[in-house]
Design an enzyme around this catalytic site. Sequence first.
Site, mmCIF file in Angstrom:
data_model
loop_
_atom_site.group_PDB
_atom_site.id
_atom_site.type_symbol
_atom_site.label_atom_id
_atom_site.label_comp_id
_atom_site.label_asym_id
_atom_site.label_seq_id
_atom_site.Cartn_x
_atom_site.Cartn_y
_atom_site.Cartn_z
ATOM 1 C CE LYS A 21 0.790 1.225 4.549
ATOM 2 N NZ LYS A 21 1.629 2.354 4.950
ATOM 3 N N PRO A 52 10.205 -4.454 1.184
ATOM 4 C CG PRO A 52 10.838 -2.225 0.951
ATOM 5 C CD PRO A 52 10.032 -3.308 0.276
ATOM 6 C CG MET A 53 11.834 -6.564 6.394
ATOM 7 S SD MET A 53 10.905 -7.707 7.330
ATOM 8 C CE MET A 53 11.666 -7.497 8.895
ATOM 9 N N GLY A 84 9.574 -0.258 5.442
ATOM 10 C CA GLY A 84 9.513 0.514 4.199
ATOM 11 C C GLY A 84 8.293 1.407 4.095
ATOM 12 C CG LEU A 90 6.365 -0.029 0.481
ATOM 13 C CD1 LEU A 90 7.417 -0.859 -0.242
ATOM 14 C CD2 LEU A 90 5.619 0.867 -0.514
ATOM 15 N N GLY A 91 3.524 -1.388 4.153
ATOM 16 C CA GLY A 91 2.553 -2.272 4.810
ATOM 17 C C GLY A 91 2.825 -3.752 4.575
ATOM 18 N N GLY A 92 4.047 -4.105 4.248
ATOM 19 C CA GLY A 92 4.358 -5.497 3.892
ATOM 20 C C GLY A 92 3.956 -6.515 4.943
ATOM 21 C CB SER A 130 0.120 -6.659 2.889
ATOM 22 O OG SER A 130 -0.589 -7.112 1.770
ATOM 23 C CG ASP A 145 -0.969 0.144 8.320
ATOM 24 O OD1 ASP A 145 -1.687 1.024 8.832
ATOM 25 O OD2 ASP A 145 0.191 0.346 7.925
#
Length: 292
Positions: free
Chosen positions: A21, A104-105, A107, A109-111, A114, A146
Amino acid sequence: MESAVTMSTQGNELRCFAPAKLNLFLHVIGRRDDGYHLLQTAFQLLDYGDTIHINTRSDGALRRIASDFGVPEEQDLIIRAAQLLKANTGTHFGADLQLEKRLPMGGGLGGGSSDAASTLIGLNHLWQCGLNRRELMELGLQLGADVPFFIFGQNAFAEGVGEQLQALSTNKQWYVVIEPGVQVPTPLIFSAKELTRDTKPVRITDFSNRLKNNWKNDLQAVASTLFPAVKDALEWLAQYGNAMMTGSGACVFCAFDSEAVAQQVSQQVPQKWQAWIAKSLHEHPMRSLVKD
Ligand code: C5P
């Protein structure tokens, strides 16, 4: 060839996409008594992300299959998601879980969130637990602020700590995303003395109607000061448009109407940073697997 974005299922197996995200803006408007921050943000799903392979087991065991992204098993959000769902539903099933990590951790981006959300959705389906979207979102919130957004499965305007969600229609865009090569710990940014926590609340309609406003990321100034690589990447990308940081960093992005232009810009990114382009997703590819 099967697209990386889709989900595929075969009997007791599921390949789940876990999209990244972006926060198209992120305002900190206050702080709760428990220290968590009250936010307003717009979440945008991307067609770039991780993949989780799930195989159900009949012996009840939960196993992590060789993952080398450096997170101990007890902290791994896909394992914690599986344990949480198992404890809450009492299912006698187990699963083998394998994560293909691209995001990436630290980052922004919500990895991790997600990954947790896709695991909850995938296992709820395979184990036939029957939890609906609201129930899964409530479970997900225990794993991270998130996670409910990814289970919600639509681009969204979010409030509260990020768990009060309203669907948002966003433009089809191509995003250039730069990974500045640093991991930003979210708590460090939120606890900074310099963080401003008093942005005036905005309305979803103002964002949807693209009304002129100061759409910004309030976490960006603090992250840029603590992590000069974030500042450098923002300054470089700002030559091409409105460059912004996502979440609490470290990644920065810029939107483009055309894929070709986004490609050209991504090819210019200095070698010291990783960069990629992603298209906006209309909705989460696993959305239809959860009943409302
Ligand atoms: O929920 P998540 O694990 O993403 O949050 C990590 C940390 O970031 C929290 O422990 C908290 O310190 C901070 N945070 C916050 N307000 C939010 C979200 C996160 O203060 N709305």
